[in-house]
Design an enzyme around this catalytic site. Structure first.
Site, PDB file in Angstrom:
ATOM      1  N   CYS A 160       0.778  -1.245   0.020  1.00 37.64           N
ATOM      2  CA  CYS A 160      -0.195  -0.453   0.089  1.00 37.64           C
ATOM      3  C   CYS A 160       0.999   1.239  -0.124  1.00 37.64           C
ATOM      4  O   CYS A 160       1.615   1.503   1.217  1.00 37.64           O
ATOM      5  CB  CYS A 160      -0.750  -0.047   1.062  1.00 37.64           C
ATOM      6  SG  CYS A 160      -1.849   1.436   1.269  1.00 37.64           S
ATOM      7  N   CYS A 195       0.758   3.804   3.278  1.00 39.74           N
ATOM      8  CA  CYS A 195       1.332   3.050   4.536  1.00 39.74           C
ATOM      9  C   CYS A 195       2.103   3.462   5.181  1.00 39.74           C
ATOM     10  O   CYS A 195       3.013   3.720   4.538  1.00 39.74           O
ATOM     11  CB  CYS A 195       0.712   1.644   4.821  1.00 39.74           C
ATOM     12  SG  CYS A 195      -0.767   0.770   5.243  1.00 39.74           S
ATOM     13  N   HIS A 255      -4.744   1.482   7.963  1.00 40.50           N
ATOM     14  CA  HIS A 255      -4.959   1.016   6.400  1.00 40.50           C
ATOM     15  C   HIS A 255      -6.593   0.319   6.611  1.00 40.50           C
ATOM     16  O   HIS A 255      -7.048   0.698   5.720  1.00 40.50           O
ATOM     17  CB  HIS A 255      -4.214  -0.001   6.589  1.00 40.50           C
ATOM     18  CG  HIS A 255      -4.264  -0.942   4.952  1.00 40.50           C
ATOM     19  ND1 HIS A 255      -3.711  -0.266   3.469  1.00 40.50           N
ATOM     20  CD2 HIS A 255      -5.086  -1.330   4.352  1.00 40.50           C
ATOM     21  CE1 HIS A 255      -3.950  -0.751   2.353  1.00 40.50           C
ATOM     22  NE2 HIS A 255      -4.855  -1.574   2.947  1.00 40.50           N
ATOM     23  N   HIS A 294      -8.758   7.505   1.801  1.00 37.98           N
ATOM     24  CA  HIS A 294      -8.051   8.750   1.389  1.00 37.98           C
ATOM     25  C   HIS A 294      -9.039   9.506   0.523  1.00 37.98           C
ATOM     26  O   HIS A 294     -10.440   8.971   0.159  1.00 37.98           O
ATOM     27  CB  HIS A 294      -7.390   8.319   0.314  1.00 37.98           C
ATOM     28  CG  HIS A 294      -7.981   7.774  -1.009  1.00 37.98           C
ATOM     29  ND1 HIS A 294      -7.775   6.204  -1.152  1.00 37.98           N
ATOM     30  CD2 HIS A 294      -7.248   8.007  -1.869  1.00 37.98           C
ATOM     31  CE1 HIS A 294      -7.943   5.909  -2.308  1.00 37.98           C
ATOM     32  NE2 HIS A 294      -7.658   6.944  -3.252  1.00 37.98           N
ATOM     33  N   GLN A 346      -9.582  12.429  -2.442  1.00 37.57           N
ATOM     34  CA  GLN A 346      -8.829  13.679  -3.821  1.00 37.57           C
ATOM     35  C   GLN A 346      -9.562  14.685  -3.831  1.00 37.57           C
ATOM     36  O   GLN A 346     -10.586  15.520  -3.686  1.00 37.57           O
ATOM     37  CB  GLN A 346      -9.016  12.496  -4.857  1.00 37.57           C
ATOM     38  CG  GLN A 346      -9.122  11.083  -4.982  1.00 37.57           C
ATOM     39  CD  GLN A 346      -8.147  10.734  -6.282  1.00 37.57           C
ATOM     40  OE1 GLN A 346      -8.078  10.739  -6.996  1.00 37.57           O
ATOM     41  NE2 GLN A 346      -9.350   9.551  -6.130  1.00 37.57           N
TER      42      GLN A 346
HETATM   43 ZN    ZN Z   1      -2.801   1.209   3.227  1.00 39.68          ZN
END
Ligand code: ZN
Ligand code: ZN
Ligand code: FE
Length: 333
Positions: free
Chosen positions: A35, A38, A91, A145, A147
Protein backbone atom coordinates in the site's frame (compact mmCIF):
# COMPACT_ATOMS: atom_id res chain seq x y z
CA UNK A 1 -1.59 14.85 -27.49
CA UNK A 2 0.80 16.98 -25.46
CA UNK A 3 4.15 15.94 -24.07
CA UNK A 4 2.63 14.51 -20.90
CA UNK A 5 0.04 12.65 -22.90
CA UNK A 6 -2.87 14.67 -21.53
CA UNK A 7 -5.22 17.34 -22.81
CA UNK A 8 -8.72 18.74 -22.43
CA UNK A 9 -11.17 18.09 -25.26
CA UNK A 10 -14.30 20.16 -25.56
CA UNK A 11 -17.68 18.57 -26.19
CA UNK A 12 -19.61 21.32 -28.01
CA UNK A 13 -22.90 19.40 -27.63
CA UNK A 14 -22.81 19.28 -23.84
CA UNK A 15 -20.65 22.33 -23.29
CA UNK A 16 -18.12 20.64 -21.05
CA UNK A 17 -14.51 19.54 -21.14
CA UNK A 18 -13.34 15.92 -21.12
CA UNK A 19 -10.09 15.37 -19.22
CA UNK A 20 -8.08 13.01 -21.44
CA UNK A 21 -5.02 11.43 -19.87
CA UNK A 22 -2.76 8.73 -21.23
CA UNK A 23 -1.07 8.69 -17.80
CA UNK A 24 -4.10 7.22 -16.11
CA UNK A 25 -4.00 3.89 -17.96
CA UNK A 26 -0.67 3.13 -16.25
CA UNK A 27 -2.48 3.16 -12.92
CA UNK A 28 -2.16 -0.24 -11.19
CA UNK A 29 -5.27 -1.98 -9.91
CA UNK A 30 -5.00 -2.69 -6.17
CA UNK A 31 -1.34 -3.66 -5.89
CA UNK A 32 -1.15 -6.99 -4.04
CA UNK A 33 0.23 -6.87 -0.54
CA UNK A 34 1.53 -3.35 -0.87
CA UNK A 35 0.00 0.00 0.00
CA UNK A 36 1.60 3.28 -1.11
CA UNK A 37 -0.28 5.17 1.63
CA UNK A 38 0.83 3.08 4.58
CA UNK A 39 3.50 4.75 6.77
CA UNK A 40 6.99 3.87 5.64
CA UNK A 41 6.15 3.19 2.00
CA UNK A 42 8.26 4.92 -0.66
CA UNK A 43 6.15 8.07 -0.81
CA UNK A 44 5.13 8.61 2.76
CA UNK A 45 7.36 8.55 5.81
CA UNK A 46 6.39 8.08 9.42
CA UNK A 47 5.04 10.39 12.09
CA UNK A 48 2.00 11.90 10.35
CA UNK A 49 -1.67 11.67 11.25
CA UNK A 50 -2.99 12.88 7.87
CA UNK A 51 -1.13 14.05 4.78
CA UNK A 52 -1.50 15.31 1.25
CA UNK A 53 0.54 14.21 -1.73
CA UNK A 54 0.48 14.42 -5.50
CA UNK A 55 -1.53 11.79 -7.32
CA UNK A 56 1.05 9.55 -9.01
CA UNK A 57 -1.23 9.02 -11.98
CA UNK A 58 -2.69 12.47 -12.54
CA UNK A 59 -5.09 13.49 -15.27
CA UNK A 60 -4.04 17.13 -14.97
CA UNK A 61 -0.58 18.57 -14.45
CA UNK A 62 1.19 21.89 -14.15
CA UNK A 63 3.83 20.36 -16.42
CA UNK A 64 1.37 19.60 -19.21
CA UNK A 65 2.10 21.42 -22.45
CA UNK A 66 -0.22 23.12 -24.90
CA UNK A 67 -1.72 20.49 -27.21
CA UNK A 68 -1.56 21.00 -30.98
CA UNK A 69 -4.67 22.56 -32.53
CA UNK A 70 -7.33 20.34 -34.11
CA UNK A 71 -9.17 22.81 -36.30
CA UNK A 72 -12.88 22.62 -35.58
CA UNK A 73 -12.47 20.63 -32.37
CA UNK A 74 -11.38 22.64 -29.36
CA UNK A 75 -8.55 21.45 -27.16
CA UNK A 76 -6.97 23.04 -24.13
CA UNK A 77 -3.95 22.45 -22.00
CA UNK A 78 -4.62 19.98 -19.16
CA UNK A 79 -3.18 22.39 -16.65
CA UNK A 80 -4.07 21.54 -13.08
CA UNK A 81 -3.22 19.54 -10.02
CA UNK A 82 -4.46 16.16 -8.76
CA UNK A 83 -3.82 15.72 -5.06
CA UNK A 84 -4.57 12.87 -2.69
CA UNK A 85 -5.33 13.35 1.00
CA UNK A 86 -4.52 10.30 3.09
CA UNK A 87 -6.80 10.73 6.08
CA UNK A 88 -5.14 8.34 8.51
CA UNK A 89 -2.01 6.18 8.73
CA UNK A 90 -4.31 3.26 9.66
CA UNK A 91 -4.92 1.09 6.62
CA UNK A 92 -7.88 -0.88 7.89
CA UNK A 93 -10.22 1.92 8.83
CA UNK A 94 -13.42 1.61 6.83
CA UNK A 95 -14.58 5.21 6.83
CA UNK A 96 -14.28 8.68 8.34
CA UNK A 97 -16.66 7.87 11.20
CA UNK A 98 -13.98 5.62 12.70
CA UNK A 99 -11.64 8.56 13.14
CA UNK A 100 -11.92 10.55 16.37
CA UNK A 101 -13.41 14.02 16.18
CA UNK A 102 -10.01 15.54 17.01
CA UNK A 103 -8.44 13.60 14.17
CA UNK A 104 -11.21 14.52 11.73
CA UNK A 105 -10.71 18.19 12.60
CA UNK A 106 -7.07 17.83 11.54
CA UNK A 107 -8.16 16.22 8.28
CA UNK A 108 -10.55 19.09 7.49
CA UNK A 109 -7.88 21.65 8.41
CA UNK A 110 -5.46 19.94 6.06
CA UNK A 111 -8.02 19.96 3.24
CA UNK A 112 -8.77 23.67 3.78
CA UNK A 113 -5.02 24.44 3.64
CA UNK A 114 -4.73 22.48 0.40
CA UNK A 115 -7.68 24.32 -1.12
CA UNK A 116 -6.19 27.66 -0.06
CA UNK A 117 -2.86 26.82 -1.66
CA UNK A 118 -4.38 25.49 -4.91
CA UNK A 119 -6.78 28.45 -5.19
CA UNK A 120 -3.85 30.88 -5.26
CA UNK A 121 -2.67 29.43 -8.58
CA UNK A 122 -3.60 32.05 -11.20
CA UNK A 123 -4.57 29.40 -13.78
CA UNK A 124 -6.84 27.43 -11.46
CA UNK A 125 -10.54 28.28 -11.83
CA UNK A 126 -12.13 25.60 -9.70
CA UNK A 127 -11.02 23.39 -6.80
CA UNK A 128 -13.01 20.20 -6.60
CA UNK A 129 -12.82 17.90 -3.62
CA UNK A 130 -14.24 14.39 -3.64
CA UNK A 131 -14.12 11.06 -1.92
CA UNK A 132 -14.80 7.77 -3.69
CA UNK A 133 -15.39 4.85 -1.38
CA UNK A 134 -15.80 1.15 -2.09
CA UNK A 135 -14.79 -1.22 -4.87
CA UNK A 136 -18.27 -0.70 -6.35
CA UNK A 137 -17.17 2.87 -7.18
CA UNK A 138 -13.92 1.58 -8.69
CA UNK A 139 -11.62 2.55 -5.84
CA UNK A 140 -8.26 0.93 -6.46
CA UNK A 141 -6.66 1.71 -3.09
CA UNK A 142 -8.61 0.84 0.03
CA UNK A 143 -6.45 2.89 2.41
CA UNK A 144 -8.74 5.80 3.47
CA UNK A 145 -8.18 8.78 1.20
CA UNK A 146 -9.93 11.56 -0.66
CA UNK A 147 -8.89 13.59 -3.67
CA UNK A 148 -8.64 17.17 -4.82
CA UNK A 149 -8.62 18.33 -8.44
CA UNK A 150 -7.54 21.89 -9.20
CA UNK A 151 -9.20 22.56 -12.56
CA UNK A 152 -8.53 25.16 -15.24
CA UNK A 153 -12.29 25.42 -15.97
CA UNK A 154 -15.59 25.51 -14.07
CA UNK A 155 -17.27 22.10 -14.53
CA UNK A 156 -20.73 22.06 -16.12
CA UNK A 157 -22.48 20.67 -13.05
CA UNK A 158 -21.23 23.65 -11.06
CA UNK A 159 -22.08 26.07 -13.86
CA UNK A 160 -25.67 24.80 -13.81
CA UNK A 161 -25.93 25.34 -10.06
CA UNK A 162 -24.31 28.77 -10.39
CA UNK A 163 -26.76 29.80 -13.11
CA UNK A 164 -29.78 28.66 -11.08
CA UNK A 165 -28.52 30.34 -7.91
CA UNK A 166 -27.76 33.54 -9.82
CA UNK A 167 -31.22 33.66 -11.42
CA UNK A 168 -32.83 33.21 -8.01
CA UNK A 169 -30.57 35.85 -6.45
CA UNK A 170 -31.39 38.40 -9.14
CA UNK A 171 -35.11 37.68 -8.91
CA UNK A 172 -35.54 37.56 -5.14
CA UNK A 173 -32.34 38.99 -3.66
CA UNK A 174 -31.71 35.89 -1.63
CA UNK A 175 -29.68 32.72 -1.76
CA UNK A 176 -31.35 29.70 -3.35
CA UNK A 177 -29.47 27.33 -1.05
CA UNK A 178 -30.45 29.27 2.09
CA UNK A 179 -34.05 29.07 0.84
CA UNK A 180 -33.83 25.31 0.29
CA UNK A 181 -32.40 24.91 3.79
CA UNK A 182 -35.22 27.01 5.22
CA UNK A 183 -37.83 24.87 3.43
CA UNK A 184 -36.19 21.62 4.55
CA UNK A 185 -36.08 22.82 8.16
CA UNK A 186 -39.67 24.00 7.99
CA UNK A 187 -40.86 20.68 6.57
CA UNK A 188 -38.58 18.46 8.64
CA UNK A 189 -39.48 15.15 7.03
CA UNK A 190 -36.12 14.80 5.31
CA UNK A 191 -33.87 16.21 8.03
CA UNK A 192 -31.37 13.77 9.50
CA UNK A 193 -28.91 15.57 11.72
CA UNK A 194 -27.78 19.02 12.67
CA UNK A 195 -25.21 20.69 14.86
CA UNK A 196 -24.64 24.40 15.46
CA UNK A 197 -22.92 24.80 12.09
CA UNK A 198 -24.36 22.31 9.59
CA UNK A 199 -27.53 20.46 8.63
CA UNK A 200 -27.59 16.95 7.15
CA UNK A 201 -30.69 16.13 5.11
CA UNK A 202 -32.04 14.24 2.13
CA UNK A 203 -32.98 16.81 -0.49
CA UNK A 204 -36.60 16.97 -1.68
CA UNK A 205 -35.29 16.11 -5.18
CA UNK A 206 -32.94 13.26 -4.17
CA UNK A 207 -31.76 11.28 -7.19
CA UNK A 208 -29.89 8.46 -5.44
CA UNK A 209 -31.87 6.22 -3.06
CA UNK A 210 -30.09 7.45 0.07
CA UNK A 211 -28.68 10.73 -1.22
CA UNK A 212 -27.87 13.20 1.54
CA UNK A 213 -26.53 16.73 1.50
CA UNK A 214 -24.75 18.83 4.10
CA UNK A 215 -25.37 22.59 4.13
CA UNK A 216 -23.62 25.09 6.36
CA UNK A 217 -26.26 27.14 8.18
CA UNK A 218 -24.19 30.27 7.58
CA UNK A 219 -24.18 31.62 4.04
CA UNK A 220 -20.66 31.03 2.77
CA UNK A 221 -19.27 30.00 -0.59
CA UNK A 222 -15.79 28.60 -0.16
CA UNK A 223 -14.09 26.03 2.03
CA UNK A 224 -11.56 28.73 2.83
CA UNK A 225 -14.39 30.83 4.33
CA UNK A 226 -14.73 28.31 7.19
CA UNK A 227 -13.42 29.51 10.55
CA UNK A 228 -12.01 27.28 13.28
CA UNK A 229 -15.40 26.66 14.84
CA UNK A 230 -17.02 25.84 11.47
CA UNK A 231 -14.26 23.30 10.82
CA UNK A 232 -15.06 21.44 14.05
CA UNK A 233 -18.76 21.34 13.15
CA UNK A 234 -17.99 20.17 9.63
CA UNK A 235 -15.71 17.43 10.98
CA UNK A 236 -18.54 16.34 13.29
CA UNK A 237 -21.21 16.22 10.59
CA UNK A 238 -18.92 14.31 8.21
CA UNK A 239 -18.36 11.67 10.89
CA UNK A 240 -22.06 11.45 11.64
CA UNK A 241 -23.03 11.24 7.93
CA UNK A 242 -20.64 8.40 7.20
CA UNK A 243 -21.61 6.61 10.44
CA UNK A 244 -25.26 6.89 9.43
CA UNK A 245 -24.65 5.48 5.94
CA UNK A 246 -22.46 2.62 7.17
CA UNK A 247 -24.88 1.71 9.92
CA UNK A 248 -27.93 1.72 7.63
CA UNK A 249 -27.54 -1.84 6.32
CA UNK A 250 -24.88 -2.86 8.84
CA UNK A 251 -22.40 -2.99 5.99
CA UNK A 252 -19.86 -0.59 4.60
CA UNK A 253 -21.67 1.81 2.27
CA UNK A 254 -19.98 2.52 -1.08
CA UNK A 255 -20.46 6.15 -2.03
CA UNK A 256 -19.23 9.20 -3.87
CA UNK A 257 -18.92 12.33 -1.74
CA UNK A 258 -18.40 15.72 -3.40
CA UNK A 259 -17.84 19.24 -2.19
CA UNK A 260 -19.52 21.96 -4.22
CA UNK A 261 -17.97 25.33 -3.54
CA UNK A 262 -17.78 28.62 -5.46
CA UNK A 263 -15.27 29.04 -8.25
CA UNK A 264 -12.11 30.32 -6.63
CA UNK A 265 -11.78 33.56 -8.63
CA UNK A 266 -14.40 36.26 -8.96
CA UNK A 267 -17.59 37.23 -7.13
CA UNK A 268 -20.13 34.50 -6.58
CA UNK A 269 -21.86 35.85 -3.49
CA UNK A 270 -25.05 34.01 -4.51
CA UNK A 271 -23.46 30.55 -4.20
CA UNK A 272 -23.48 28.44 -1.04
CA UNK A 273 -20.94 25.77 -0.12
CA UNK A 274 -22.34 22.26 0.38
CA UNK A 275 -21.47 18.57 0.43
CA UNK A 276 -23.35 15.90 -1.52
CA UNK A 277 -23.23 12.15 -0.83
CA UNK A 278 -24.30 9.70 -3.54
CA UNK A 279 -24.52 6.34 -1.74
CA UNK A 280 -24.69 3.40 -4.14
CA UNK A 281 -26.81 0.88 -2.25
CA UNK A 282 -30.58 0.93 -2.68
CA UNK A 283 -31.05 -1.94 -0.19
CA UNK A 284 -28.75 -4.21 1.78
CA UNK A 285 -27.84 -6.20 -1.33
CA UNK A 286 -28.76 -4.03 -4.31
CA UNK A 287 -26.84 -1.31 -6.07
CA UNK A 288 -28.33 1.63 -7.91
CA UNK A 289 -26.72 1.77 -11.35
CA UNK A 290 -27.12 4.96 -13.31
CA UNK A 291 -28.39 3.34 -16.52
CA UNK A 292 -30.41 4.25 -19.60
CA UNK A 293 -32.52 7.07 -18.27
CA UNK A 294 -29.78 8.43 -16.01
CA UNK A 295 -26.94 8.40 -18.56
CA UNK A 296 -28.99 8.74 -21.70
CA UNK A 297 -31.40 11.45 -20.55
CA UNK A 298 -29.54 12.95 -17.63
CA UNK A 299 -32.70 12.42 -15.55
CA UNK A 300 -32.89 10.12 -12.59
CA UNK A 301 -35.59 7.64 -11.72
CA UNK A 302 -36.16 7.27 -7.99
CA UNK A 303 -37.62 3.91 -7.03
CA UNK A 304 -39.20 4.53 -3.66
CA UNK A 305 -40.40 7.33 -1.44
CA UNK A 306 -37.67 9.78 -0.39
CA UNK A 307 -39.35 10.63 2.94
CA UNK A 308 -39.52 6.96 3.96
CA UNK A 309 -35.85 6.51 3.14
CA UNK A 310 -35.04 9.69 5.04
CA UNK A 311 -36.75 8.28 8.12
CA UNK A 312 -34.69 5.08 7.77
CA UNK A 313 -31.61 7.27 7.68
CA UNK A 314 -32.78 9.15 10.75
CA UNK A 315 -33.22 5.87 12.63
CA UNK A 316 -29.79 4.76 11.52
CA UNK A 317 -28.34 8.08 12.63
CA UNK A 318 -29.76 7.73 16.14
CA UNK A 319 -28.24 4.24 16.41
CA UNK A 320 -24.94 5.35 14.91
CA UNK A 321 -24.58 8.30 17.27
CA UNK A 322 -25.22 6.10 20.28
CA UNK A 323 -22.31 3.90 19.17
CA UNK A 324 -19.92 6.71 18.32
CA UNK A 325 -18.39 7.12 21.76
CA UNK A 326 -17.14 3.56 21.73
CA UNK A 327 -15.83 3.95 18.18
CA UNK A 328 -14.11 7.16 19.20
CA UNK A 329 -12.61 5.39 22.14
CA UNK A 330 -11.38 2.52 20.03
CA UNK A 331 -9.64 4.24 17.15
CA UNK A 332 -6.68 6.41 17.96
CA UNK A 333 -5.65 9.37 15.81
ZN1 ZN B 1 -2.32 1.40 3.58
ZN1 ZN C 1 -26.92 30.76 1.21
FE1 FE D 1 -24.52 20.87 -5.49
Amino acid sequence: MSRLNMELRYNPLIGDWVIVSGERVKRPWQPEGFCPFCPGSFEVGYGWSALSLDNRYPSLSRKSSKPRGRGFFRVKRAYGVCRVTVETPMHNIDDLNELSLEHMVKVVELIVDEVKELSSDPYVKYVFLFRNKGKEVGVSLTHPHSQIYALPFIPSRIRRELAAARRYWVKSRRCLFCRILLEERRDGSRLIYGNSGFILFMPFYAMWPYEVHIYPIKHLGLLTDLNGEDIVYLADVLRVSTATLNNLFSRSMPYIMVFHQSPVKGGYEYYHLHVEFYPLLSSSNRLKYPAGVEWGCGSFTYDGVPELRASELRRSCIEAISKMCSIQGRVLP
